[in-house]
Design an enzyme around this catalytic site. Structure first.
Site, PDB file in Angstrom:
ATOM      1  N   ASN A   6       0.744  -1.014  -0.053  1.00  0.00           N
ATOM      2  CA  ASN A   6      -0.134   0.153  -0.052  1.00  0.00           C
ATOM      3  C   ASN A   6       1.030   1.314  -0.015  1.00  0.00           C
ATOM      4  OD1 ASN A   6      -1.845   1.821   0.381  1.00  0.00           O
ATOM      5  ND2 ASN A   6      -2.889   1.171   1.925  1.00  0.00           N
ATOM      6  N   ASP A   7       1.342   1.554   1.155  1.00  0.00           N
ATOM      7  CA  ASP A   7       2.225   3.018   1.318  1.00  0.00           C
ATOM      8  C   ASP A   7       3.318   2.887   0.097  1.00  0.00           C
ATOM      9  OD1 ASP A   7       0.643   3.658   3.407  1.00  0.00           O
ATOM     10  OD2 ASP A   7       1.887   2.610   4.601  1.00  0.00           O
ATOM     11  N   VAL A   8       3.820   1.812   0.028  1.00  0.00           N
ATOM     12  CA  VAL A   8       4.968   2.042  -1.152  1.00  0.00           C
ATOM     13  C   VAL A   8       4.685   2.225  -2.389  1.00  0.00           C
ATOM     14  CG1 VAL A   8       6.297   0.267   0.574  1.00  0.00           C
ATOM     15  CG2 VAL A   8       4.932  -0.792  -1.707  1.00  0.00           C
ATOM     16  N   ALA A  67       1.234   3.242   7.582  1.00  0.00           N
ATOM     17  CA  ALA A  67       1.560   4.623   7.682  1.00  0.00           C
ATOM     18  C   ALA A  67       0.371   5.372   8.394  1.00  0.00           C
ATOM     19  CB  ALA A  67       2.442   5.260   6.879  1.00  0.00           C
TER      20      ALA A  67
END
Lengths: 472, 96
Positions: free
Chosen positions: A399-401, A441
């Site tokens: 997700n965040d990456v 995050a």
């Protein structure tokens, strides 16, 4: 150091050879082919170190030692054979805790029987310099142990992955660290040192290990695991100083720098400073601020059939795995899907972000387990330019990456973090359990609402299996 | 050995570690952690010294426990590394 002085010179050479074997073991890891040979060098080095130690000492308790090695060896071997590859981060954390505890016990044994270690001075006290080394060894060992226990509990799901923030934690931590250093100094400098100083250092170090890791959230675990890896090395090095043992010092330095470099790589991949990771609490505040802001925006939802159709038509598909793939155990189904696509003439590649998963290289191991050839797996910097020429980016459990706002939104907590440019692909297929809940995050992902994104809302493994069915 | 010789070895080994570890391919970072785990258990040397000495029973038992812990790590660490490394395969060229 009467014992060290009495030892013949071949002993020092033997320990040196053991140290060199360990260097070769790590050097081998530059490629998978040489790594297997390197691992055997590591085993040989360990064998040399153990055999040398047993040969040069008057071993009064060989049966007990043999039993101890047999018990430990059996436990270790069986665990290593049975453990699921998805549980590797927990296992590594557990192993770190054992090294830490072993270092504490060795320091304690040296403290209880300094004569055997050859660290007594003429006046019958432990040498001052040895006291510093032992103090550092026991403190680092204890931090490694208790920190790794917390990391294990968090990774194993026995403890919430959410950061737990104690009030005044920075003050408590700083005070404890200063107290530990002060007490080691006192113990080292005292002419007739009190035993309680040693034990207090040990106790405080156990405490600080707990305090340090408790406030660190799940997404920061790759850094924590690498950091504890580093600590376990420094603990071994400190005890190596006490014993004047080359093998231990070389190994400690190797492991210490290895863990430090891995921590650095992980921090760089998250664009965060080491200090801010250690200070902890990442994701706690951001999750509250981000919630409810954008959850009713329109997005496109697709089915397994849609996904199968899109990928069949594609020239190139890049798969972006993340921690969610590990949780869902979707790697085998994923490989099956990739095989079917390849049979249709589609080029399939895998893109791995350095912090995908819970430890460095986590995704690579899982893909290797599922028989994905390692030359189809690419690192961020090697594949990022390819997304623009790719038809489908298939995001599974990451997700965040993949969040494009890391490049544009200065107010985002992940701003500046290097991300995979999946949004440049013609179509992004994003597998996610549901639309609620942000990444680790705590940041909403812009990607979900883009025109070229199709959300596949389901359990990762089930979705991939359905896509496989549609492809057949 | 005097302190300065030991320190020299340590500092040089740190540099060796630095260059060797940067050469490790990121794909093998997990096996790297597992194998460093195994080799840091060379601390078993200290544990063996403590358990070999007969004159202090307390230190001997503490040492023996440390031998058990370090052995778990040595056998477990090398075995799990070997298991992981065995999985890394190149693309099969049979169809080409």
């Amino acid at each position: 150091m009467h014992e060290a002085a009495a030892a013949p010179s071949w002993v020092s050479l033997a320990y040196l050879i053991a140290g060199i074997c360990f260097i070769i073991a790590l050097r081998g890891l530059s490629s998978p082919e040489s790594a297997r040979r390197g691992n055997r060098f590591g085993m040989a080095g360990m064998g040399i170190a153990v055999a040398t130690t047993l040969l040069i000492h008057d071993v009064a308790s060989l049966p007990e030692i043999a039993i101890a090695i047999a018990i430990g060896g059996a436990i270790g071997f069986v665990t290593a054979r049975r453990i699921a590859m998805t549980a590797m981060p927990q296992l590594v954390a557990a192993f770190h805790s054992l090294v830490g505890l072993a270092a504490v016990l060795v320091a304690a044994a040296a403290f209880l029987n300094p004569q055997a270690f050859g660290i007594l001075s003429a006046d019958g006290e432990i040498l001052n310099v040895s006291r510093v080394e032992m103090g550092l060894g026991v403190a680092i060992g204890a931090i490694t142990f208790s920190g790794s226990v917390i990391a294990f509990l968090k990774l194993n799901g026995n403890m919430s992955g959410k950061p737990i923030l104690l009030p005044l934690r920075h003050l408590i931590n700083l005070g404890t660290v200063i107290a530990i250093i002060g007490l080691i100094g006192w113990w080292a400098a005292d002419t007739s040192p009190e035993p309680w100083l040693f034990w207090t250092v040990t106790g405080l170090a156990f405490l600080i290990g707990f305090f340090l890791i408790i406030p660190i959230g799940g997404a920061d675990m790759p850094v924590v695991v690498s950091m504890l890896n580093s600590y376990s090395g420094w603990a071994a090095a400190a005890m190596g100083f006490t014993l004047g043992n080359t093998a231990m010092i070389v190994t400690g330095a190797l492991v210490g720098s290895s863990g430090a470099i891995l921590s650095y790589i992980m921090c760089r991949a998250m664009n965060r400073s080491f200090i801010s990771v250690i200070a902890g609490g990442f994701g706690g505040d951001a999750a509250i601020a981000g919630a409810g802001s954008a959850d009713d925006r329109p997005f496109k939802r697709g089915s397994a059939e849609d996904a199968a159709f899109l990928m069949k038509q594609a020239d190139q598909v890049i798969i972006v795995p993340g921690y969610g793939m590990a949780v869902a155990q979707a790697q085998h189904a994923l490989r099956e899907m990739a095989e079917l696509l390849k049979a249709e003439g589609v080029t399939v590649k895998y893109a791995i972000h350095p912090v995908a998963g819970r430890m460095p290289g986590h995704m690579n191991v899982l893909l290797a387990e599922a028989n994905v050839p390692y030359d189809e797996v690419y690192e961020l910097e090697d594949i990022n330019s390819e997304f623009a020429r790719t038809d489908v980016a298939f995001v599974i459990g990451a997700n965040d990456v993949t969040n494009p706002s890391a490049k544009t939104d200065k107010s985002s907590p992940i701003y500046g973090m290097p991300v995979l440019d999946v949004e440049k692909a013609k179509t992004v297929l994003f597998i996610k359990r549901s639309m609620g809940g942000a990444g680790y995050a705590g940041v909403e992902n812009e990607l979900f609402f883009r025109d070229n994104t199709m959300m596949l809302l389901a359990d990762a493994k089930k979705m991939v299996e359905e896509i496989v069915k549609s492809l057949n | 050995m005097d302190f300065i010789s030991i320190l020299s070895i340590f500092v040089l080994a740190c540099f060796v570690g630095y260059y060797v570890v940067w050469a490790v391919t990121p794909a093998l970072h997990t096996p790297l952690m597992a194998v460093t785990n195994a080799i840091s258990s060379v601390i078993i040397v200290g544990a063996l010294i403590a358990s070999a000495a007969a004159e202090a029973p307390a230190a001997k038992w503490v040492g023996l426990i440390a031998v058990v812990l370090a052995s778990i790590n040595i056998f477990g660490g090398f075995a799990v590394t070997a298991r992981m490394l065995a999985m890394y395969k190149k693309k099969e060229r049979a169809d080409a």
